[in-house]
Design a protein around this motif. Structure first.
Motif, PDB file in Angstrom:
ATOM      1  N   ALA A   1      73.579  72.011  68.664  1.00 19.51           N
ATOM      2  CA  ALA A   1      73.507  72.001  70.135  1.00 19.51           C
ATOM      3  C   ALA A   1      74.263  73.188  70.717  1.00 19.51           C
ATOM      4  O   ALA A   1      73.796  73.841  71.664  1.00 19.51           O
ATOM      5  CB  ALA A   1      74.073  70.682  70.663  1.00 19.51           C
ATOM      6  N   GLN A   2      75.395  73.509  70.122  1.00 27.65           N
ATOM      7  CA  GLN A   2      76.222  74.597  70.652  1.00 27.65           C
ATOM      8  C   GLN A   2      75.537  75.951  70.479  1.00 27.65           C
ATOM      9  O   GLN A   2      75.488  76.764  71.384  1.00 27.65           O
ATOM     10  CB  GLN A   2      77.602  74.621  69.957  1.00 27.65           C
ATOM     11  CG  GLN A   2      78.454  73.385  70.166  1.00 27.65           C
ATOM     12  CD  GLN A   2      78.259  72.329  69.079  1.00 27.65           C
ATOM     13  OE1 GLN A   2      77.100  72.005  68.747  1.00 27.65           O
ATOM     14  NE2 GLN A   2      79.332  71.774  68.526  1.00 27.65           N
ATOM     15  N   ILE A   3      74.937  76.192  69.312  1.00 31.52           N
ATOM     16  CA  ILE A   3      74.304  77.502  69.115  1.00 31.52           C
ATOM     17  C   ILE A   3      73.005  77.607  69.914  1.00 31.52           C
ATOM     18  O   ILE A   3      72.599  78.710  70.303  1.00 31.52           O
ATOM     19  CB  ILE A   3      74.096  77.846  67.622  1.00 31.52           C
ATOM     20  CG1 ILE A   3      73.988  79.374  67.458  1.00 31.52           C
ATOM     21  CG2 ILE A   3      72.876  77.130  67.015  1.00 31.52           C
ATOM     22  CD1 ILE A   3      74.331  79.912  66.119  1.00 31.52           C
ATOM     23  N   MET A   4      72.410  76.456  70.231  1.00 29.05           N
ATOM     24  CA  MET A   4      71.224  76.498  71.096  1.00 29.05           C
ATOM     25  C   MET A   4      71.617  77.025  72.483  1.00 29.05           C
ATOM     26  O   MET A   4      70.920  77.870  73.056  1.00 29.05           O
ATOM     27  CB  MET A   4      70.578  75.115  71.230  1.00 29.05           C
ATOM     28  CG  MET A   4      69.277  75.176  72.036  1.00 29.05           C
ATOM     29  SD  MET A   4      68.566  73.569  72.383  1.00 29.05           S
ATOM     30  CE  MET A   4      67.997  73.079  70.759  1.00 29.05           C
ATOM     31  N   ALA A   5      72.756  76.561  72.980  1.00 29.12           N
ATOM     32  CA  ALA A   5      73.227  77.054  74.286  1.00 29.12           C
ATOM     33  C   ALA A   5      73.395  78.565  74.218  1.00 29.12           C
ATOM     34  O   ALA A   5      72.996  79.299  75.128  1.00 29.12           O
ATOM     35  CB  ALA A   5      74.539  76.375  74.660  1.00 29.12           C
ATOM     36  N   LEU A   6      73.942  79.057  73.113  1.00 29.06           N
ATOM     37  CA  LEU A   6      74.133  80.509  72.966  1.00 29.06           C
ATOM     38  C   LEU A   6      72.793  81.241  72.940  1.00 29.06           C
ATOM     39  O   LEU A   6      72.624  82.285  73.570  1.00 29.06           O
ATOM     40  CB  LEU A   6      74.914  80.793  71.673  1.00 29.06           C
ATOM     41  CG  LEU A   6      75.278  82.251  71.399  1.00 29.06           C
ATOM     42  CD1 LEU A   6      76.246  82.781  72.454  1.00 29.06           C
ATOM     43  CD2 LEU A   6      75.888  82.389  69.998  1.00 29.06           C
ATOM     44  N   MET A   7      71.811  80.665  72.271  1.00 28.29           N
ATOM     45  CA  MET A   7      70.503  81.331  72.150  1.00 28.29           C
ATOM     46  C   MET A   7      69.782  81.428  73.489  1.00 28.29           C
ATOM     47  O   MET A   7      68.986  82.347  73.693  1.00 28.29           O
ATOM     48  CB  MET A   7      69.627  80.605  71.122  1.00 28.29           C
ATOM     49  CG  MET A   7      70.085  80.825  69.687  1.00 28.29           C
ATOM     50  SD  MET A   7      70.004  82.569  69.175  1.00 28.29           S
ATOM     51  CE  MET A   7      71.638  83.159  69.545  1.00 28.29           C
ATOM     52  N   THR A   8      70.113  80.514  74.414  1.00 29.78           N
ATOM     53  CA  THR A   8      69.457  80.615  75.741  1.00 29.78           C
ATOM     54  C   THR A   8      69.935  81.886  76.459  1.00 29.78           C
ATOM     55  O   THR A   8      69.282  82.357  77.387  1.00 29.78           O
ATOM     56  CB  THR A   8      69.790  79.408  76.639  1.00 29.78           C
ATOM     57  OG1 THR A   8      71.191  79.452  76.978  1.00 29.78           O
ATOM     58  CG2 THR A   8      69.476  78.083  75.950  1.00 29.78           C
ATOM     59  N   LEU A   9      71.054  82.452  75.984  1.00 31.71           N
ATOM     60  CA  LEU A   9      71.630  83.640  76.656  1.00 31.71           C
ATOM     61  C   LEU A   9      71.207  84.935  75.961  1.00 31.71           C
ATOM     62  O   LEU A   9      71.537  86.030  76.411  1.00 31.71           O
ATOM     63  CB  LEU A   9      73.162  83.531  76.653  1.00 31.71           C
ATOM     64  CG  LEU A   9      73.715  82.335  77.437  1.00 31.71           C
ATOM     65  CD1 LEU A   9      75.141  82.023  77.002  1.00 31.71           C
ATOM     66  CD2 LEU A   9      73.660  82.612  78.935  1.00 31.71           C
ATOM     67  N   SER A  10      70.465  84.787  74.842  1.00 29.76           N
ATOM     68  CA  SER A  10      70.017  86.012  74.147  1.00 29.76           C
ATOM     69  C   SER A  10      68.774  86.547  74.864  1.00 29.76           C
ATOM     70  O   SER A  10      68.320  85.974  75.851  1.00 29.76           O
ATOM     71  CB  SER A  10      69.657  85.671  72.696  1.00 29.76           C
ATOM     72  OG  SER A  10      68.428  84.958  72.693  1.00 29.76           O
ATOM     73  N   ASN A  11      68.217  87.639  74.320  1.00 30.63           N
ATOM     74  CA  ASN A  11      67.034  88.203  74.990  1.00 30.63           C
ATOM     75  C   ASN A  11      65.787  88.084  74.138  1.00 30.63           C
ATOM     76  O   ASN A  11      64.856  88.856  74.265  1.00 30.63           O
ATOM     77  CB  ASN A  11      67.315  89.684  75.298  1.00 30.63           C
ATOM     78  CG  ASN A  11      68.433  89.800  76.341  1.00 30.63           C
ATOM     79  OD1 ASN A  11      68.333  89.215  77.405  1.00 30.63           O
ATOM     80  ND2 ASN A  11      69.518  90.456  75.976  1.00 30.63           N
ATOM     81  N   GLY A  12      65.784  87.099  73.234  1.00 31.48           N
ATOM     82  CA  GLY A  12      64.604  86.982  72.366  1.00 31.48           C
ATOM     83  C   GLY A  12      64.226  85.529  72.132  1.00 31.48           C
ATOM     84  O   GLY A  12      64.705  84.645  72.828  1.00 31.48           O
ATOM     85  N   LEU A  13      63.388  85.335  71.120  1.00 28.08           N
ATOM     86  CA  LEU A  13      62.879  84.001  70.798  1.00 28.08           C
ATOM     87  C   LEU A  13      63.663  83.441  69.613  1.00 28.08           C
ATOM     88  O   LEU A  13      63.874  84.151  68.617  1.00 28.08           O
ATOM     89  CB  LEU A  13      61.391  84.125  70.404  1.00 28.08           C
ATOM     90  CG  LEU A  13      60.512  82.899  70.581  1.00 28.08           C
ATOM     91  CD1 LEU A  13      60.442  82.491  72.046  1.00 28.08           C
ATOM     92  CD2 LEU A  13      59.114  83.170  70.047  1.00 28.08           C
ATOM     93  N   SER A  14      64.143  82.191  69.746  1.00 29.67           N
ATOM     94  CA  SER A  14      64.891  81.574  68.648  1.00 29.67           C
ATOM     95  C   SER A  14      64.251  80.220  68.338  1.00 29.67           C
ATOM     96  O   SER A  14      64.053  79.401  69.241  1.00 29.67           O
ATOM     97  CB  SER A  14      66.343  81.372  69.089  1.00 29.67           C
ATOM     98  OG  SER A  14      66.972  80.415  68.279  1.00 29.67           O
ATOM     99  N   VAL A  15      63.944  79.996  67.060  1.00 24.37           N
ATOM    100  CA  VAL A  15      63.396  78.695  66.652  1.00 24.37           C
ATOM    101  C   VAL A  15      64.501  77.915  65.958  1.00 24.37           C
ATOM    102  O   VAL A  15      65.103  78.397  64.990  1.00 24.37           O
ATOM    103  CB  VAL A  15      62.199  78.872  65.693  1.00 24.37           C
ATOM    104  CG1 VAL A  15      61.669  77.499  65.268  1.00 24.37           C
ATOM    105  CG2 VAL A  15      61.100  79.683  66.364  1.00 24.37           C
TER     106      VAL A  15
END
Ligand code: EPZ
Length: 418
Positions: A308-322
């Motif tokens: 859950a924590q790294i998902m929050a971080l991925m929302t702030l990146s500039n690409g696609l994360s699965v």
């Protein structure tokens, strides 16, 4: 109920000390049931869950005293072997008293924990394994009744999935069993090693520490022991991810970098600067966040408790994360709340596809489970504006003084009565 208010946009700087691991303290506390006398547990975090298990042990007749982070526990006079529903339903890890009680007292009556926000959380592996050691198991009226005439007998146990608490339950039960027990496909989380060290200190002989096959030579009696709770790798990982979200330069101290191999690899790929010390990790963000794919796995794979924590971080990146959650069937409760903050996330079965937008906006959100609430704090630290997180009792289960520690790092975060 309390709520936490966060004003986002403040980078984090300084040092933060990690507390003892919740998921190590709970089995170590349960293991004190195996031997009379005063046990001393050092570096025990003061959390809702550790208070709950001490309340549960009190109902068995256990004496205890806390002095700072040292907990002294005496289970010499056990007068009751029943773990009631009203306590077990608040903390499913209460199932960890089942193995020690059956092994020491020859009987136990423990409420079935029931499901929780992240999944059905059955305990069938625990029960089947105890049967393999000679226990008679009866399920009725929502309780597990376990009993054995005389001592448990060593046997072979195979787990379809390397269950953490099932491995811990059988480690404890086998330590007082007659003969040798072999656990195959055992969980390998560092918290298991902490428990093995405690049981060996109490007089059990255990081979295979850290591997997926554990061999336990039971003892007729075990002795009280002094043991140190290992640092909380999930708390440490949460702070590392928080710096990724908020920016800054932080050293996480009193932690074991060796317990976070998958996370450190991913955070380096995200673009964070990570320096590993002997018992500290320095993390700096000095550039844009790259998106990475995550699949949660049993240790040493990527911890589901950090998903859950790294998902929050991925929302702030500039690409696609699965992000694939392979351990629990319903561990995406944080997605709807992150979407309220502007995150672009689509759920497809056990996968969440995150399209990083590079920013989040503050909003009123609700915590649904322990690690989801940590995810919302991470998101709030980076969001533009103010975020109010309600039902933070979830957070208090597993994080000691989170808002105090974050304030010291420069976050603008406070707790209010709701
Ligand atoms: C432990 O839970 C942790 N809790 C969890 O941390 C953690 O998420 C989990 O391990 C996985 O790492 C404690 O240590 C107190 P499992 P546990 O048994 O032991 C299935 C947190 O946030 N399973 O390893 O309950 C189960 O449904 C908490 O701190 C069965 O089917 O997890 C799951 O899909 C959340 N039957 C998988 O195995 C069983 O009898 C792994 O669960 C037992 C488990």
């Amino acid at each position: 109920m309390d709520k936490i208010i966060v004003e986002g946009g403040h980078p984090l700087h300084g040092e933060v000390r990690v507390s003892g691991a919740k998921n190590a303290a709970l089995p170590l506390i349960a293991a004190t049931l195996l031997a009379p006398g005063w046990h001393t547990l050092n570096n025990v975090p003061d959390l809702r869950d550790t208070r709950t298990i001490m309340t549960l042990l009190e109902t068995f007749g256990v004496e205890w005293q806390r002095d700072g982070s040292t907990l002294r526990i005496n289970s010499t006079n056990l007068s009751n072997c029943e773990a009631s529903y009203d306590l077990v339903k608040t903390m499913r890890a209460s199932v960890l008293v089942l193995g020690p009680l059956v092994a020491r007292m020859g009987q136990a009556r423990v409420s079935l924990p029931g499901g929780c926000a992240i999944g059905a959380r059955p305990i069938d592996f625990h029960l089947q394994a105890l049967k393999n050691l000679g226990a008679e198991i009866v399920l009725e009226h929502g309780y597990v009744e376990a009993r054995v005439e005389g001592r448990l007998q060593g046997g072979t146990v195979y787990f379809d999935i390397p269950s953490v608490t099932a491995t811990e339950n059988i480690l404890m039960a086998a330590s007082l069993a007659q003969g040798v027990t072999v656990i195959k496909n055992a969980a390998r989380e560092p918290e298991i090693g902490n428990l093995v060290d405690m049981l060996v200190g109490m007089g059990a002989t255990i081979e295979g520490r850290g591997s997926d096959q554990l061999t336990i030579h039971g003892a007729k009696k075990l002795q009280a022991v002094e043991i140190e709770v290992i640092p909380d790798r999930i708390e440490a990982g949460t702070y590392l991810i928080a710096v990724g979200a908020a920016g800054g330069d932080v050293t996480v101290t009193n932690c074991n970098p060796g317990h976070l191999p998958a996370l450190l690899d991913k955070l380096r790929k995200v673009g964070l600067k990570i320096e590993e010390g002997k018992d500290s990790i320095r993390v700096r963000r000095d550039g844009p966040l790259r998106s990475v794919d995550i699949t949660t796995m049993p240790y040493p794979g990527f911890a589901t408790d950090l998903q859950a924590q790294i998902m929050a971080l991925m929302t702030l990146s500039n690409g696609l994360s699965v992000i694939n959650e392979t351990i629990f069937e319903n561990r995406f409760m944080h997605v709807a709340e992150l979407q309220r903050m502007g995150a672009d996330i689509r759920i497809d079965g056990h996968s969440a596809i995150v399209s990083g937008t590079g920013k989040l906006t503050g909003a009123p959100v609700m915590a649904t489970d322990l690690r989801a609430s940590a995810s919302l704090v991470v998101a709030a630290l980076a969001a533009q504006g103010t975020t109010e997180i309600s039902r933070v009792y979830h957070l208090d289960r597993g994080y000691e003084n989170l808002e105090v520690k974050l304030t010291k790092l420069g976050a603008v975060i406070r707790r209010e009565k709701e």
